[in-house]
Design a protein around this motif. Sequence first.
Motif, PDB file in Angstrom:
ATOM      1  N   MET A 106       0.780  -1.245  -0.157  1.00 11.73           N
ATOM      2  CA  MET A 106       0.031  -0.167   0.047  1.00 11.73           C
ATOM      3  C   MET A 106       0.915   1.435   0.076  1.00 11.73           C
ATOM      4  N   ASN A 154      -0.904   4.564   1.049  1.00 11.75           N
ATOM      5  CA  ASN A 154      -1.460   5.547   1.923  1.00 11.75           C
ATOM      6  C   ASN A 154      -1.250   5.325   3.763  1.00 11.75           C
ATOM      7  N   THR A 206      -5.093   0.125  -3.256  1.00 15.30           N
ATOM      8  CA  THR A 206      -5.018   1.398  -2.975  1.00 15.30           C
ATOM      9  C   THR A 206      -6.251   2.120  -3.582  1.00 15.30           C
ATOM     10  N   THR A 214      -3.345   3.845  -9.704  1.00 16.35           N
ATOM     11  CA  THR A 214      -2.204   2.546  -9.906  1.00 16.35           C
ATOM     12  C   THR A 214      -1.322   3.163 -10.806  1.00 16.35           C
TER      13      THR A 214
END
Length: 506
Positions: free
Chosen positions: A412, A414, A465, A469
């Motif tokens: 990921m 974030n 996400t 991407t």
Amino acid sequence: MSRVHDGCIAMSREDQVSGNISTQSMWRLLLSAALALCAVRLMVSYATGLSLHGDEAQYWTWSWTFEFGYYSKPPLIAWVIGAATSICGDDTWCIRAPAALFQTATAILLAGTARLLFDNRTALWTGIVWLTVPAVSFSSLIMSTDALLLFFWTGCLWAYGALLRRPTWGAAVLLALCFGLGLNAKYAMAYFLICALVHLLISAQARQKARVAATHLIAGFGLGTCAILPNVWWNKVHGWATVGHTADNVHWQGVVLHFNELGDFLGAQFGVFGPVLFVVLLLVIPRSRRACQALSEPARLLLAFSLPILLIISIQAILSRANANWAATAYPAAAILVTSVLLAQTRRRWWLWGSIALHMIVAAGLYGAVLMPGATARALGRDPFQDLSGWDQVAYQVTDRMKAENLSVLLMDNRMMIASMAYALRDQPEIVIRTWNHDTKIDHHYEMAWLYSPSVDGSRVLLMTPHGTQSIESHFTKVKELPPIGKVDRVGQAKNLELRVLEDPK
């Protein structure tokens, strides 16, 4: 009698005579109210079903290892969470329980400080005022550094006042412990030194007493400062990570004035401290030298430990930005001061009681919003806590997809999502969580500790996400698109999370 003169409160000795309440009755009433409200807050936290906020989840991941520092904060919050989870497990209510307990203890300690400066009646109502302040009602439901900081700040305030009154080594040791632990909770504890200096500058009597207590004060502040040295060492070893993050938060960019940010910050304080209390605090600010000279010694001390912080954060807001809670340390002293002002005359007491009633209504509304998502969504048009729900279902779906694709690494980019998923996947140790860094700069804890490395983590990962991407896909040779996962909140509102199987990093 008390009087308001040039916007400043002046208190006579008569006002400081104990009210019609015994010490035993005062503590019995306050403890009963504090424990009852604490029990309500713990039950609300237990019954919500809300997952951890991203920051809370991040602090929880910090608690896995004992360190003298972490990326964005000193270490105390991770230590406290680690202690709590070792007692009652990793449930959300257990992780958040210290917040309610610390805020309750702060109210009791603040009442003791008010009693030191004024009387039993002021002590009782100061404690009740603190328990019902809107920011405290909210802070008691989330695990943050502020709950810890405010407790140790209040302990320092009591110890400092006690040392000026009569120097003892017991008070000096308490000052050292609270100052040191406060620094390890949040660097904003350093404001205490600025406030103490302001107090000595505006009060000749305080300077005289400080000379008598100089050895005790120096020992207390000196030993307390030594407690942050392990964190300084940790920062040095880790490239001054926390210092850099703090500088990023300050975010000064030349001489550009943001008066709109100042307006937002000051406006938020009416909600943080309460509209009546904040207005009274503004009214007691001295507007002339004569008004300053009319201040009582307790009022000088309390103003010195509240107004400088509001001024510092207001300047920060003008130069860049300031979050509403950055001035939180102004309010323990302000709570005592405003309570003493409103108790001074019968007609003012109605404002105090009305303010407490208003804050109780606000707290009831807040807790109702937490416990009744459907009604809240209908009233507001959305669930204000939507980011704190739905992660468990996402974790179940991600686990199934990873098993189907024979994957063990979840990638990921974030920070908040990484933290939330780490908590949601706490019972899935076979899944390794890694973060993607879009540049060479370390921007958060996970880029420092959980950075994806193909040589260590393998060449096949599942990317999840909330946004596009392509910037990550371009770094891999093979990309397989999977159907997105829907994160559904408590009232059925969905948000899609994109999924890709990535293979063979370039």
